[in-house]
Design a protein around this motif. Structure first.
Motif, mmCIF file in Angstrom:
data_model
loop_
_atom_site.group_PDB
_atom_site.id
_atom_site.type_symbol
_atom_site.label_atom_id
_atom_site.label_comp_id
_atom_site.label_asym_id
_atom_site.label_seq_id
_atom_site.Cartn_x
_atom_site.Cartn_y
_atom_site.Cartn_z
ATOM 1 N N MET B 1 -89.966 -5.406 47.088
ATOM 2 C CA MET B 1 -90.861 -6.496 47.473
ATOM 3 C C MET B 1 -90.486 -7.777 46.705
ATOM 4 S SD MET B 1 -94.969 -6.431 47.284
ATOM 5 C CE MET B 1 -95.542 -7.744 46.254
ATOM 6 N N HIS B 2 -90.474 -8.914 47.436
ATOM 7 C CA HIS B 2 -90.149 -10.177 46.780
ATOM 8 C C HIS B 2 -91.367 -10.717 46.043
ATOM 9 C CE1 HIS B 2 -86.250 -10.454 48.589
ATOM 10 N NE2 HIS B 2 -86.766 -10.195 49.773
ATOM 11 N N THR B 3 -91.153 -11.181 44.825
ATOM 12 C CA THR B 3 -92.246 -11.834 44.106
ATOM 13 C C THR B 3 -91.798 -13.254 43.749
ATOM 14 O OG1 THR B 3 -91.583 -11.359 41.840
ATOM 15 C CG2 THR B 3 -92.768 -9.602 43.022
ATOM 16 N N LEU B 4 -92.720 -13.997 43.181
ATOM 17 C CA LEU B 4 -92.391 -15.367 42.791
ATOM 18 C C LEU B 4 -91.676 -15.421 41.444
ATOM 19 C CD1 LEU B 4 -95.711 -17.133 43.848
ATOM 20 C CD2 LEU B 4 -93.487 -17.298 44.955
ATOM 21 N N GLU B 5 -91.515 -14.268 40.811
ATOM 22 C CA GLU B 5 -90.963 -14.248 39.456
ATOM 23 C C GLU B 5 -89.595 -14.945 39.327
ATOM 24 O OE1 GLU B 5 -91.882 -10.727 37.328
ATOM 25 O OE2 GLU B 5 -90.211 -10.996 35.944
ATOM 26 N N PRO B 6 -88.629 -14.638 40.234
ATOM 27 C CA PRO B 6 -87.323 -15.319 40.074
ATOM 28 C C PRO B 6 -87.432 -16.828 40.198
ATOM 29 C CG PRO B 6 -87.223 -13.611 41.788
ATOM 30 C CD PRO B 6 -88.642 -13.707 41.365
ATOM 31 N N ILE B 7 -88.307 -17.309 41.077
ATOM 32 C CA ILE B 7 -88.457 -18.760 41.253
ATOM 33 C C ILE B 7 -89.072 -19.364 39.999
ATOM 34 C CG2 ILE B 7 -89.567 -20.581 42.621
ATOM 35 C CD1 ILE B 7 -89.612 -18.509 44.954
ATOM 36 N N LEU B 8 -90.100 -18.699 39.479
ATOM 37 C CA LEU B 8 -90.739 -19.206 38.262
ATOM 38 C C LEU B 8 -89.757 -19.192 37.091
ATOM 39 C CD1 LEU B 8 -94.267 -17.514 38.506
ATOM 40 C CD2 LEU B 8 -93.749 -19.935 38.763
ATOM 41 N N ALA B 9 -88.972 -18.114 37.007
ATOM 42 C CA ALA B 9 -88.036 -17.977 35.874
ATOM 43 C C ALA B 9 -87.008 -19.094 35.860
ATOM 44 C CB ALA B 9 -87.343 -16.622 35.951
ATOM 45 N N GLU B 10 -86.646 -19.606 37.051
ATOM 46 C CA GLU B 10 -85.608 -20.629 37.141
ATOM 47 C C GLU B 10 -86.156 -22.050 37.021
ATOM 48 O OE1 GLU B 10 -82.240 -20.601 37.150
ATOM 49 O OE2 GLU B 10 -82.725 -18.567 36.514
ATOM 50 N N HIS B 11 -87.463 -22.184 37.116
ATOM 51 C CA HIS B 11 -88.036 -23.534 37.063
ATOM 52 C C HIS B 11 -87.875 -24.117 35.659
ATOM 53 C CE1 HIS B 11 -90.930 -26.817 37.312
ATOM 54 N NE2 HIS B 11 -90.792 -26.708 38.622
ATOM 55 N N PRO B 12 -87.447 -25.406 35.555
ATOM 56 C CA PRO B 12 -87.197 -25.985 34.228
ATOM 57 C C PRO B 12 -88.376 -25.846 33.268
ATOM 58 C CG PRO B 12 -86.611 -27.546 35.967
ATOM 59 C CD PRO B 12 -87.194 -26.359 36.644
#
Lengths: 279, 153
Positions: B1-12
Motif C-alpha cells: 500500500m502506498h503511503t505519504l511517507e516517501p513524499i514527506l521524507a523527501e520534503h525539504p
C-alpha cells in the motif's frame, strides 16, 4: 581606457542617441559614437564616469551588450543632481564619458559551470551585459538561473527583456516583488526566498549578485547556506566612487579601492567590508 | 500500500527526520488540493492544519478595510504554510489563498499536538524546524519593511 582619451581623467564627448524611460525613476541613455571613433569595448560589470557639463560626474555601470560596442548604454536612477540632469537630456545632447573602469563579472571563469544571477532593483542593470554574454554563448554554460527581486511590479526593469528571458526554454528566470499590486500573480517576498529551490548544482555554480548591499549580504549568506563556496560568489560594490582610477581615495576601504579593485569582487575577498558601516 | 511517507521524507522541511517520527507524522497526514482562488484558511479561524506544499502557489493575504485583500507573501513547492497551529490560541492571523492549482499534504494540528506532547523528542525536533521558518519569515519581513530598493537621495 578605451583608446581615444589622452588621460583617464579627461572625458570624451558623446551624443545622446536615445532616451528610454524604464520605470518611474529609472531611465536608459544610449550614446552614439562619433564617425571614425573606435567601438567602445568593455567588460560586463565595468562602469563609466558620466559627466554633465556644469553639474558634475557620477559612476554608472554599463548596461548594454558587450557584443555591440558601437553603442554605449547606461541605465540609472534619478537620485542626485547629476542623474536628475541626465534624466532631462534629449536626443542630440552631449555627455562626457570616462572609462571603462574597474573589474568585470567572471564570465570566462564561469564557463562549464551553472551560473546564478541574482539582481535586486536597479542592480539588474550592471548584470544585463553578463546575461547578454551568457545567452550569446549559451552552450558554454550549464544551467543559467536568474533571480530578480524588485520593489513592486511597476519597478521591474527592462520588463520586455525580462519577459523574453522568461519565455526561453534554456534558462530559468524567477521574479519576486516586495509589494504586490493588483493584477500581479507572481512571487511576493524577498529575493533570497527564491534561492533554496532554485535549480542549480551548488557544487558547480558561479553566483553573481548585484543590488543594495543589504540584499547582497543576505543573498550571499543564503547561498552559503545552500552550499555554494564563497569563492564562487561574486558581487558588485558601489560605495563612494569618484575618480574611477584609485587616485582620490574616496572609495578606499583599507587596502582596497572599490573603483580600481572592483566594483566586482569575489565574496570571500570583500566579506569583511560588508560589515564596515562607515566607509 | 502506498503511503505519504516517501513524499514527506523527501520534503525539504522534513528531510533528515527519524523514521519513527516520520511514521508518526504520516498518521496525521492527508493529501489535499486547492483550485486557483480557493482559500486554504481564513484569518480568525481555528488553525487546525498546517500544509506542506508540493506544487502550485499560495498567497498569504491581509484584509485591510478600503484596501481589500493585500497579498504580502507567496509560498510554493517545498514551502511550509502555517505555524499558528503550534502557538495558542491556535487561530490563523492571515488569509491564505491558492493563486494557482495547488497540491499539498495537510497535517492535522490536533493530531500533531497530541503526538508532540506524547513524544517530546518529536515535539522538539518540529519546534526547531518551525523556529527556523519563523525566524526566516521575520527576517524577510524586516527586510521588506526596509524598502531596500527604494530611492535614495
Amino acid at each position: 581606457m578605451n583608446g581615444l582619451a589622452q588621460s583617464p581623467m579627461l572625458p570624451d564627448l558623446y551624443t545622446v542617441q536615445q532616451v528610454r524611460r524604464e520605470t518611474d525613476d529609472t531611465f536608459t541613455l544610449e550614446l552614439g559614437l562619433a564617425a571614425g571613433r573606435q567601438p567602445f569595448r568593455f567588460l560586463a560589470g565595468q562602469f563609466n564616469m558620466l559627466y554633465v557639463r556644469g553639474i558634475g560626474e557620477v559612476p554608472i555601470s554599463i548596461s548594454g551588450d558587450p557584443g555591440s560596442p558601437e553603442t554605449l548604454v547606461h541605465t540609472t536612477r534619478a537620485v542626485g543632481a547629476v542623474t536628475r540632469a541626465m534624466r532631462t537630456m534629449k536626443v542630440g545632447d552631449m555627455l562626457g564619458v570616462r572609462g571603462p573602469f574597474g573589474v568585470g563579472w567572471p564570465v570566462e571563469q564561469a564557463v562549464g559551470h551553472d551560473v546564478l544571477v541574482v539582481a535586486g532593483g536597479i542592480g539588474l542593470a550592471p548584470l544585463r551585459p553578463t546575461v547578454y554574454q551568457l545567452l550569446a554563448n549559451r552552450d558554454r554554460y550549464g544551467k543559467i538561473v536568474i533571480l530578480y527581486g524588485t520593489r513592486t511590479p511597476a519597478d521591474i526593469l527592462f520588463r520586455k527583456e525580462v519577459e523574453a528571458w522568461r519565455a526561453r526554454l534554456d534558462i530559468e528566470v524567477y521574479v519576486t516583488v516586495d509589494r504586490a499590486t493588483e493584477g500581479w500573480h507572481g512571487n511576493i517576498g524577498v529575493v533570497t526566498k527564491l534561492i533554496p529551490r532554485a535549480p542549480f548544482d551548488r557544487t558547480r555554480t558561479v553566483a553573481m549578485i548585484c543590488g543594495p548591499e543589504i540584499m547582497m549580504r543576505f543573498t550571499a549568506l543564503e547561498l552559503e547556506k545552500r552550499g555554494v563556496d564563497t569563492d564562487h560568489i561574486y558581487l558588485s560594490m558601489e560605495r563612494n566612487m569618484k575618480c574611477g582610477i584609485g587616485l582620490c581615495g574616496h572609495c578606499q576601504c583599507g587596502a582596497t579601492f572599490i573603483c580600481k579593485d572592483g566594483p566586482v569582487f569575489r565574496y570571500d575577498a570583500i566579506q569583511g567590508l560588508l560589515s564596515q558601516r562607515e566607509i | 500500500m502506498h503511503t505519504l511517507e516517501p513524499i514527506l521524507a523527501e520534503h525539504p522541511f522534513l528531510k533528515g527526520l527519524k523514521q519513527e517520527h516520520l511514521a508518526l507524522l504520516v498518521g496525521c497526514a492527508s493529501n489535499v488540493r486547492f483550485e486557483a482562488g480557493a482559500f486554504v484558511f481564513r484569518q480568525g479561524q481555528e488553525a487546525n492544519h498546517f500544509y506542506i506544499l508540493r506544487d502550485g502557489k499560495v498567497a498569504v493575504e491581509l484584509f485591510a478595510p478600503q484596501k481589500g485583500a493585500v497579498a504580502i507573501d507567496t509560498y510554493g513547492e517545498g514551502d511550509v504554510l502555517g505555524w499558528s497551529w503550534l502557538i495558542p490560541p491556535y487561530h490563523w492571523r492571515f488569509d491564505a489563498r491558492a493563486i494557482e492549482p495547488t497540491r499539498a499534504i495537510s497535517l492535522d494540528a490536533r493530531c500533531m499536538r497530541t503526538k508532540c506532547e506524547d513524544d517530546h523528542e518529536l515535539g522538539y525536533e518540529l519546534m526547531k524546524r518551525f523556529a527556523r521558518i519563523i525566524e526566516q519569515r521575520l527576517d524577510a519581513t524586516r527586510w521588506q519593511l526596509l524598502d531596500v530598493y527604494g530611492v535614495r537621495s
